[in-house]
Design an enzyme around this catalytic site. Sequence first.
Site, short mmCIF file in Angstrom:
data_model
loop_
_atom_site.label_atom_id
_atom_site.label_comp_id
_atom_site.label_asym_id
_atom_site.label_seq_id
_atom_site.Cartn_x
_atom_site.Cartn_y
_atom_site.Cartn_z
N CYS A 142 0.93 -1.49 -0.26
CA CYS A 142 0.01 -0.31 0.29
C CYS A 142 0.96 1.13 0.27
O CYS A 142 1.25 1.96 -0.98
CB CYS A 142 -0.72 0.11 1.52
SG CYS A 142 -2.74 0.76 0.82
N HIS A 234 -4.57 -4.41 0.32
CA HIS A 234 -4.05 -5.28 1.65
C HIS A 234 -4.43 -6.63 1.68
O HIS A 234 -5.59 -7.01 2.18
CB HIS A 234 -4.88 -4.18 2.74
CG HIS A 234 -4.40 -3.31 3.00
ND1 HIS A 234 -2.97 -2.79 3.38
CD2 HIS A 234 -4.55 -1.60 3.11
CE1 HIS A 234 -2.09 -1.68 4.10
NE2 HIS A 234 -3.43 -1.19 3.42
N GLU A 236 -3.57 -8.78 3.50
CA GLU A 236 -3.16 -9.39 4.41
C GLU A 236 -4.60 -8.82 5.60
O GLU A 236 -4.44 -9.50 6.27
CB GLU A 236 -1.48 -8.81 4.96
CG GLU A 236 -2.10 -7.64 5.19
CD GLU A 236 -1.93 -6.44 4.59
OE1 GLU A 236 -2.03 -5.19 5.44
OE2 GLU A 236 -1.71 -6.75 3.12
#
Length: 317
Positions: A142, A234, A236
């Site tokens: 990001c 993102h 994750e």
Amino acid sequence: MPLIIPDTLPAAETLQQENIFTMKHARAASQDIRPLKVVIVNLMPTKIDTETQLARVLANSPLQVEMTLVTMDSHESTHVSRDHMQAFYKTIDEIKQDYFDGMILTGAPIEQMPFEEVDYWPELCEIFEFARTHVYSNMFICWGAQAALYYYYGIPKHQLDAKVFGVFEQRVIRPHNPLVRGFDEVFFAPHSRHTEVLREDIEKHKELRILADSKVGPHIISTENGRQIFILGHQEYDKATLAHEYFRDVNKGLPINVPENYFRNDDPEDEILFRWRSHANLLFSNWLNYYLYQATPYNLDDLRDGKEDAWREAVGE
């Protein structure tokens, strides 16, 4: 195989409850196998949440991974205790003589600031230089990806008219690239950002490849050799991360739209549609396997003590 983390790290208890395999340092040292050494530069204010998110995806692999946490010495974290930072985090000065198979540099909620106005920008530039010579493969996430693209290639970020916030379909462009091996042609990824990088700016650099994109722009970018990987979303994130962000801002009276394609029927009172977890696990396991385990030298100690030429040869420079 397990993720090796400090026994008392808050993430350890959470991972154990989720039946994710972690291992104590002493037990790992007794095995005839070298763990992959991964350094995580955690720029997020919610340090413990980010540690846990990244630990989950790194542990979901048949490889043994040793995680080292790094923070900015020039910036004081205010969302986590000083004891936590002192117990589990190092600074760049403490690791700058070490070599690592991989590095993950996270995002940060400062994307609307010019890079040079970020208080720890000089220290971050030092980390970018460290990554050139002391890390085999780097993954930037990001804002971290935007900062790295700017530092290494001069690619600017651009302010968006409206925040990209939600879960969006991503399209794989280069299905034969090892990083997206096994991916569906279309997969989902969360995004939460006020800025973007433009496809045309990326395509000016022959070293860079866009591996996946969507209506909100490029999502996964990589160099051909996989030494630099940029994730603009993102992957994750946990199931509830966007919900926490949304309700936090609502409770503060801040203007924020409901995250797109996240709640069923886009209704924040309805359930969350968690549909990016499998590709998140696959992304990180592909990175560990193809760009760390199969690529880095077995003995990283051989690359120390002034053997920079050997390191550059190993990484193809």
